[in-house]
Enzyme design. Structure first.
Site, mmCIF file in Angstrom:
data_model
loop_
_atom_site.group_PDB
_atom_site.id
_atom_site.type_symbol
_atom_site.label_atom_id
_atom_site.label_comp_id
_atom_site.label_asym_id
_atom_site.label_seq_id
_atom_site.Cartn_x
_atom_site.Cartn_y
_atom_site.Cartn_z
ATOM 1 N N TYR A 110 0.818 -1.207 0.000
ATOM 2 C CA TYR A 110 0.000 0.000 0.000
ATOM 3 C C TYR A 110 0.857 1.263 0.000
ATOM 4 O O TYR A 110 1.800 1.377 0.792
ATOM 5 C CB TYR A 110 -0.921 0.032 1.212
ATOM 6 C CG TYR A 110 -2.057 -0.976 1.187
ATOM 7 C CD1 TYR A 110 -2.375 -1.670 0.021
ATOM 8 C CD2 TYR A 110 -2.822 -1.223 2.320
ATOM 9 C CE1 TYR A 110 -3.411 -2.589 -0.002
ATOM 10 C CE2 TYR A 110 -3.868 -2.132 2.305
ATOM 11 C CZ TYR A 110 -4.148 -2.820 1.146
ATOM 12 O OH TYR A 110 -5.188 -3.717 1.125
ATOM 13 N N GLY B 90 -18.393 -2.009 -8.142
ATOM 14 C CA GLY B 90 -17.765 -3.227 -8.636
ATOM 15 C C GLY B 90 -16.301 -3.181 -8.260
ATOM 16 O O GLY B 90 -15.952 -2.902 -7.123
#
Length: 309
Positions: free
Chosen positions: A52, A223
């Site tokens: 990350y 999504g």
């Protein structure tokens, strides 16, 4: 704040998790404000991954630099991180797991991780290699619990042929509009209906049968990182109308209802937030204990476009 019992332990954890993948450009003061808001709202689980931030361990380092934890505060919270994704390939080798955990601990400025998750499945995994890494991490006191992310039941079972520690969690994508985890089972055995196709080999039932906590990432996404459904009346007008009505009824925000839809499920699913907005964290925590009825839960399910046979 709704809390859950962490499987295979005596530890209770918050149903809402603060994910920290978007903090690299925040100042120390902003990270501290976000952390403080989370703690004030009852959040005690903080989610990281070695990848990350755009460079390895950047988000972990930003968190470690900004949040200087006392010994008591460190014990009061639950820090998890992930390993296995590398540039262009996945890697569950013993050497990579051990090296990455050491790097994560240094970046976070802590002596241990509460939970280490194996990130995207490595098809070249050798369970014995993973098991050796986990044994060394436990013996050294560097990791307390282990789990996976985005794994199928078969992939979990393969790991368990060698790994001795319980695999307590599996982090997967889930939101009202992206819910194959629930939708396939509802419409099972219906030829010609796309919803009936199993995309995870029965992961929901497997997790409940094996006392494995699920963690929902992207809980507000339509999504796969293509925007949020909250407020999207062009594509989800009916769903937003239903959410707004329930938000008014229960005295929470639409964000809170989106969280409540997940935490209402008896599988005890944690909601992993990706927000950097302290107010959104507070709103999510407030929604976690909203007791949606079956009728209300299924109303949101169908308003999102899922089929009830």
């Amino acid at each position: 704040m709704k809390t859950y019992q962490l499987p295979h332990s005596s530890r209770r954890v918050s149903s809402v998790v603060l994910g920290l993948m978007r903090i690299p450009k925040m100042s120390d003061a902003e990270i501290q404000q976000l952390y403080g808001a989370a703690r004030d709202a009852g959040v005690d689980v903080f989610d990281h991954a070695d990848i990350y931030g755009g460079e390895r361990h950047l988000c972990e380092k930003r968190f470690g630099d900004a949040i200087k934890l006392s010994a008591a505060e460190r014990e009061a919270i639950f820090i998890q991180s992930k390993v296995g994704i590398r540039k262009g390939f996945f890697d569950f080798s013993k050497e990579h797991i051990l090296k990455t955990v050491d790097e994560s601990l240094a970046a976070l400025k802590t002596d241990y991780l509460d939970l280490l998750l194996l990130h995207r499945p490595d098809t070249l995994v050798e369970p014995e290699d993973v098991a050796e890494a986990f044994e060394q991490l436990v013996a050294a006191g560097k990791v307390r619990y282990f789990g996976v992310s985005n794994h199928t039941p078969g992939q979990v079972e393969l790991l368990k042929t060698a790994v001795k520690q319980p695999l307590v969690a599996n982090q997967v994508q889930l939101s009202i509009t992206h819910a194959p985890l629930f939708a396939q089972g509802v419409a099972a055995n219906m030829a010609g209906l796309d919803q009936s196709i199993s995309r995870d080999n029965g992961l929901l039932d497997y997790s409940r049968l094996n006392n494995m906590m699920l963690q929902a990432w992207s809980p507000f996404q339509k999504g796969f990182f293509d925007g949020v459904f909250l407020g999207d009346r062009e594509n989800f007008a009916e769903l937003n109308d239903a959410i707004d009505a329930l938000a008014k009824q229960y005295g929470v925000t639409p964000t809170g209802i989106a969280v409540a839809w997940i935490t209402r499920h008896p599988a005890n699913i944690q909601v992993v937030l990706g927000t950097t907005n302290p107010t959104r964290v507070k709103d999510s925590a407030a929604g976690s204990a909203v007791p949606l009825t079956r009728e209300e839960w299924y109303r949101l399910f169908t308003a999102a476009g899922h089929t009830l046979p």
